[in-house]
Motif scaffolding. Structure first.
Motif, PDB file in Angstrom:
ATOM      1  N   GLN A   1      29.857 -29.859  25.696  1.00 46.95           N
ATOM      2  CA  GLN A   1      29.208 -28.993  26.678  1.00 46.95           C
ATOM      3  C   GLN A   1      29.407 -29.601  28.092  1.00 46.95           C
ATOM      4  O   GLN A   1      29.155 -30.473  28.242  1.00 46.95           O
ATOM      5  CB  GLN A   1      28.083 -28.746  26.215  1.00 46.95           C
ATOM      6  CG  GLN A   1      27.466 -27.707  26.651  1.00 46.95           C
ATOM      7  CD  GLN A   1      25.949 -27.338  26.584  1.00 46.95           C
ATOM      8  OE1 GLN A   1      25.817 -27.420  25.696  1.00 46.95           O
ATOM      9  NE2 GLN A   1      25.597 -25.602  27.109  1.00 46.95           N
ATOM     10  N   VAL A   2      29.634 -28.598  28.952  1.00 45.15           N
ATOM     11  CA  VAL A   2      30.037 -29.082  30.590  1.00 45.15           C
ATOM     12  C   VAL A   2      29.052 -28.750  30.852  1.00 45.15           C
ATOM     13  O   VAL A   2      28.471 -27.298  30.682  1.00 45.15           O
ATOM     14  CB  VAL A   2      31.591 -29.693  30.719  1.00 45.15           C
ATOM     15  CG1 VAL A   2      32.288 -29.906  29.614  1.00 45.15           C
ATOM     16  CG2 VAL A   2      32.223 -28.048  30.604  1.00 45.15           C
ATOM     17  N   GLN A   3      29.094 -28.742  32.324  1.00 49.30           N
ATOM     18  CA  GLN A   3      28.052 -28.217  33.238  1.00 49.30           C
ATOM     19  C   GLN A   3      28.753 -28.456  34.470  1.00 49.30           C
ATOM     20  O   GLN A   3      28.787 -29.155  34.867  1.00 49.30           O
ATOM     21  CB  GLN A   3      26.596 -28.813  34.007  1.00 49.30           C
ATOM     22  CG  GLN A   3      25.721 -29.196  32.473  1.00 49.30           C
ATOM     23  CD  GLN A   3      25.805 -30.269  31.546  1.00 49.30           C
ATOM     24  OE1 GLN A   3      26.472 -31.539  32.184  1.00 49.30           O
ATOM     25  NE2 GLN A   3      26.118 -30.186  30.125  1.00 49.30           N
ATOM     26  N   TYR A  34      42.022 -25.893  28.328  1.00 49.55           N
ATOM     27  CA  TYR A  34      41.195 -25.638  28.913  1.00 49.55           C
ATOM     28  C   TYR A  34      41.792 -24.495  30.183  1.00 49.55           C
ATOM     29  O   TYR A  34      42.180 -25.481  30.720  1.00 49.55           O
ATOM     30  CB  TYR A  34      39.354 -25.768  28.943  1.00 49.55           C
ATOM     31  CG  TYR A  34      39.057 -25.952  27.914  1.00 49.55           C
ATOM     32  CD1 TYR A  34      38.441 -24.915  27.370  1.00 49.55           C
ATOM     33  CD2 TYR A  34      38.831 -27.915  27.467  1.00 49.55           C
ATOM     34  CE1 TYR A  34      37.489 -25.289  25.662  1.00 49.55           C
ATOM     35  CE2 TYR A  34      38.851 -27.868  26.345  1.00 49.55           C
ATOM     36  CZ  TYR A  34      38.089 -26.867  25.430  1.00 49.55           C
ATOM     37  OH  TYR A  34      37.384 -27.459  24.354  1.00 49.55           O
ATOM     38  N   LYS A  99      34.624 -22.763  32.564  1.00 51.85           N
ATOM     39  CA  LYS A  99      35.886 -22.772  31.991  1.00 51.85           C
ATOM     40  C   LYS A  99      35.668 -22.290  30.993  1.00 51.85           C
ATOM     41  O   LYS A  99      35.338 -21.725  30.073  1.00 51.85           O
ATOM     42  CB  LYS A  99      35.357 -24.649  31.849  1.00 51.85           C
ATOM     43  CG  LYS A  99      35.900 -25.231  30.127  1.00 51.85           C
ATOM     44  CD  LYS A  99      34.516 -26.445  29.676  1.00 51.85           C
ATOM     45  CE  LYS A  99      35.465 -26.927  28.634  1.00 51.85           C
ATOM     46  NZ  LYS A  99      34.492 -27.772  27.707  1.00 51.85           N
ATOM     47  N   TYR A 109      31.827 -18.074  24.210  1.00 49.51           N
ATOM     48  CA  TYR A 109      31.476 -19.691  24.552  1.00 49.51           C
ATOM     49  C   TYR A 109      32.090 -20.250  25.435  1.00 49.51           C
ATOM     50  O   TYR A 109      31.614 -21.295  25.883  1.00 49.51           O
ATOM     51  CB  TYR A 109      32.257 -19.915  23.252  1.00 49.51           C
ATOM     52  CG  TYR A 109      33.405 -20.019  22.513  1.00 49.51           C
ATOM     53  CD1 TYR A 109      33.462 -18.265  21.675  1.00 49.51           C
ATOM     54  CD2 TYR A 109      34.766 -20.547  23.270  1.00 49.51           C
ATOM     55  CE1 TYR A 109      34.950 -18.151  21.808  1.00 49.51           C
ATOM     56  CE2 TYR A 109      35.395 -20.251  23.256  1.00 49.51           C
ATOM     57  CZ  TYR A 109      36.166 -18.634  22.069  1.00 49.51           C
ATOM     58  OH  TYR A 109      36.882 -18.486  22.033  1.00 49.51           O
ATOM     59  N   ASP A 110      32.444 -19.494  26.433  1.00 50.59           N
ATOM     60  CA  ASP A 110      33.159 -20.079  27.881  1.00 50.59           C
ATOM     61  C   ASP A 110      31.840 -20.389  28.627  1.00 50.59           C
ATOM     62  O   ASP A 110      30.528 -19.961  28.324  1.00 50.59           O
ATOM     63  CB  ASP A 110      33.747 -19.201  28.456  1.00 50.59           C
ATOM     64  CG  ASP A 110      34.538 -18.757  27.832  1.00 50.59           C
ATOM     65  OD1 ASP A 110      35.557 -19.523  26.934  1.00 50.59           O
ATOM     66  OD2 ASP A 110      36.144 -17.816  27.835  1.00 50.59           O
ATOM     67  N   GLN A 111      31.726 -21.534  29.004  1.00 50.17           N
ATOM     68  CA  GLN A 111      30.846 -21.897  30.224  1.00 50.17           C
ATOM     69  C   GLN A 111      31.060 -21.545  32.091  1.00 50.17           C
ATOM     70  O   GLN A 111      32.432 -21.790  32.137  1.00 50.17           O
ATOM     71  CB  GLN A 111      30.721 -23.023  30.191  1.00 50.17           C
ATOM     72  CG  GLN A 111      30.292 -24.208  28.301  1.00 50.17           C
ATOM     73  CD  GLN A 111      30.239 -25.196  28.075  1.00 50.17           C
ATOM     74  OE1 GLN A 111      31.645 -26.187  28.103  1.00 50.17           O
ATOM     75  NE2 GLN A 111      29.162 -25.996  28.695  1.00 50.17           N
TER      76      GLN A 111
END
Length: 122
Positions: A1-3, A34, A99, A109-111
């Motif tokens: 998981q990214v921020q 991605y 992302k 589920y994308d960020q």
């Protein structure tokens, strides 16, 4: 998981260039498969996809904004940047970086970053 975190001026004058940077932490923008996107939401309107860069460096733009939009990336800083030229008050919006696992298609589920307000005004 990214921020993801958007940054840049919150006020831009008409005819100037809007420049925003998305700083990514917790993962590399060059890893996996991605798309790293810019999306905006004008007040009272829906989300508008502006463009993206892929993990491999591909560049993609919305046809309606292509003539004014430039997306770039700095892999050494793990950042990607949006430039929107010749802005008008119609470009006032909340701007997001995100992302996504798919091209021009959002999934649960994308960020996303938190978004940043940009106002175009003299």
């Amino acid at each position: 998981q990214v921020q993801l975190q958007e940054s840049g001026p919150g006020l831009v004058k008409p005819s100037q260039t809007l420049s925003l940077t998305c700083t990514v932490s917790g993962g590399s923008i060059t890893s996996g498969y991605y798309y790293w996107n810019w999306i905006r939401q004008p007040p009272g309107k829906g989300l508008e996809w502006m463009g993206a860069t892929s993990n491999s460096g591909g560049l993609y733009y919305s046809p309606s904004l292509k003539s004014r939009t430039s997306i770039s990336r700095d892999t050494s800083k793990n950042q990607f940047t949006l430039q929107l030229s010749s802005v008008t008050p119609e470009d006032t919006a909340v701007y997001y970086c995100a992302k996504w696992a798919h091209f021009r298609r959002w999934a649960v589920y994308d960020q996303w970053g938190q978004g940043t307000q940009v106002t175009v005004s003299s």
